[in-house]
Design an enzyme around this catalytic site. Structure first.
Site, PDB file in Angstrom:
ATOM      1  N   LYS A   1       0.840  -1.205   0.000  1.00  0.00           N
ATOM      2  CA  LYS A   1       0.000   0.000   0.000  1.00  0.00           C
ATOM      3  C   LYS A   1       0.875   1.254   0.000  1.00  0.00           C
ATOM      4  O   LYS A   1       0.599   2.221  -0.711  1.00  0.00           O
ATOM      5  CB  LYS A   1      -0.958  -0.029   1.213  1.00  0.00           C
TER       6      LYS A   1
ATOM      7  N   GLN B   1      -4.962  -1.679   9.259  1.00  0.00           N
ATOM      8  CA  GLN B   1      -4.863  -3.018   8.679  1.00  0.00           C
ATOM      9  C   GLN B   1      -5.485  -4.056   9.618  1.00  0.00           C
ATOM     10  O   GLN B   1      -5.189  -4.083  10.814  1.00  0.00           O
ATOM     11  CB  GLN B   1      -3.376  -3.341   8.401  1.00  0.00           C
TER      12      GLN B   1
ATOM     13  N   ASP C   1     -11.432   2.306   3.410  1.00  0.00           N
ATOM     14  CA  ASP C   1     -11.762   0.878   3.295  1.00  0.00           C
ATOM     15  C   ASP C   1     -13.265   0.680   3.095  1.00  0.00           C
ATOM     16  O   ASP C   1     -13.697  -0.406   2.708  1.00  0.00           O
ATOM     17  CB  ASP C   1     -11.390   0.154   4.598  1.00  0.00           C
TER      18      ASP C   1
HETATM   19  N1  GUN Z   1      -7.076  -7.094   5.829  1.00  0.00           N
HETATM   20  C1  GUN Z   1      -7.334  -7.860   4.733  1.00  0.00           C
HETATM   21  N2  GUN Z   1      -7.890  -7.112   3.750  1.00  0.00           N
HETATM   22  C2  GUN Z   1      -7.971  -5.854   4.225  1.00  0.00           C
HETATM   23  C3  GUN Z   1      -8.439  -4.630   3.673  1.00  0.00           C
HETATM   24  O1  GUN Z   1      -8.925  -4.551   2.528  1.00  0.00           O
HETATM   25  N3  GUN Z   1      -8.353  -3.545   4.482  1.00  0.00           N
HETATM   26  C4  GUN Z   1      -7.850  -3.612   5.753  1.00  0.00           C
HETATM   27  N4  GUN Z   1      -7.832  -2.496   6.477  1.00  0.00           N
HETATM   28  N5  GUN Z   1      -7.410  -4.732   6.302  1.00  0.00           N
HETATM   29  C5  GUN Z   1      -7.470  -5.843   5.534  1.00  0.00           C
END
Ligand code: GUN
Length: 284
Positions: A52, A96, A119
């Protein structure tokens, strides 16, 4: 024989659009920032967070990483979220998941300002998605929709089957397919006749978290097969939920793992962060 849907290529296209728009905003003096918060040292989460940050650099966003120790308390994490909520340099906040067990994930998600919730996990944004009136699309399902669009297959009136009912993928995925007028079935661990239901799917989305779960008997001839899974097989190799080699001849279109849905999730996160900056600056 299936056509391979190239997630890396589609994601590069999306990121290039975002990069160009971000450049235009920068020329107007608007910088875009994404805060990425990771708690503990889950190795998979570390890889996602690094990817990211790398994507932020590619599209010209500032990224702010907060790597907190496993022992961080819920109160401490809430305090950080509050700080980021009121930080003018931060357009998007991504915490995350999964978080360590002693932290209530819902409490953290609920604390993120909905207009910085890139998200789209906050209940307010989930509600917007349900109604079909949304600014932020959930990243992985939105990425899947882009990949389906890439095939040229119209979702309207198709039998769409989603395997998995998570809040991150399965449920919002079903909503996005429904908004495109698909006839949608959500299957899960208690579903009876799973193989039979899947074998009627024109569009099959697997988000189960089990390597090799989807076998050729579950795939309709010519179907679009989208693999959201991200698993390690016994040799430690990255693989999806679909037995790719075995299903390849039967599917019409198929996504590989890696190089399918994964890069799309990140591209859609970049798009959401751009959207957050545009909303803040009254440009949408
Ligand atoms: N953990 C697995 N996929 C995601 C996601 O798309 N966003 C976040 N914040 N955590 C995750």
């Amino acid at each position: 024989m299936a056509k391979i849907i190239d997630g890396k290529a589609v994601s590069a296209k999306v990121k290039e659009q975002v990069r160009k728009e971000a450049e235009t905003l920068r020329e107007k003096g608007i910088e875009i920032g994404l805060a990425v918060v990771i708690v503990g040292d889950n190795p998979a989460s570390r890889v996602y967070v690094n990817n990211k940050k790398k994507a932020c650099a590619e599209v010209g966003f500032n990224s702010y990483e907060y790597a907190l120790p496993e022992e961080t308390t819920e109160a401490e994490l809430l305090e950080l979220v509050e700080k980021l909520n009121s930080d003018g340099k931060v357009n998007g906040i991504l915490v995350q998941l999964p978080l360590p067990k002693h932290i209530n994930e819902n409490a953290i998600i609920n604390a993120i300002r909905p207009d910085k919730d890139v998200d789209a996990f906050h209940p307010e944004n989930v509600g917007h998605i349900m109604i079909g009136d949304f600014s932020f699309l959930p990243c992985t399902p939105a990425g899947v929709m882009e990949l389906i669009a890439e095939t040229g297959v119209d979702v309207c009136s198709k039998n769409c089957v989603v395997i998995g009912r998570s809040n991150i993928v399965g449920k919002p995925m079903a909503m996005l397919l429904l908004h495109k007028n698909g006839t949608v079935t959500i299957c899960h661990s208690r579903t009876k006749n799973l193989a039979e239901i899947c074998s009627n799917a024109d569009i099959l989305v697997a988000a189960v978290g089990k390597a090799g779960f989807v076998t050729p008997d579950m795939v309709k001839e010519g179907a679009v097969v989208i693999d959201v899974g991200m698993n390690r097989n016994t040799e430690g190799k990255l693989c999806g939920d679909v037995d790719y080699a075995a299903c390849f001849d039967k599917a019409g279109y198929i996504t590989p793992v890696p190089g399918g849905v994964g890069p799309m999730t990140i591209a859609m996160l970049m798009r959401n962060t751009l959207t957050a900056a545009k909303i803040k600056n009254n440009m949408v």
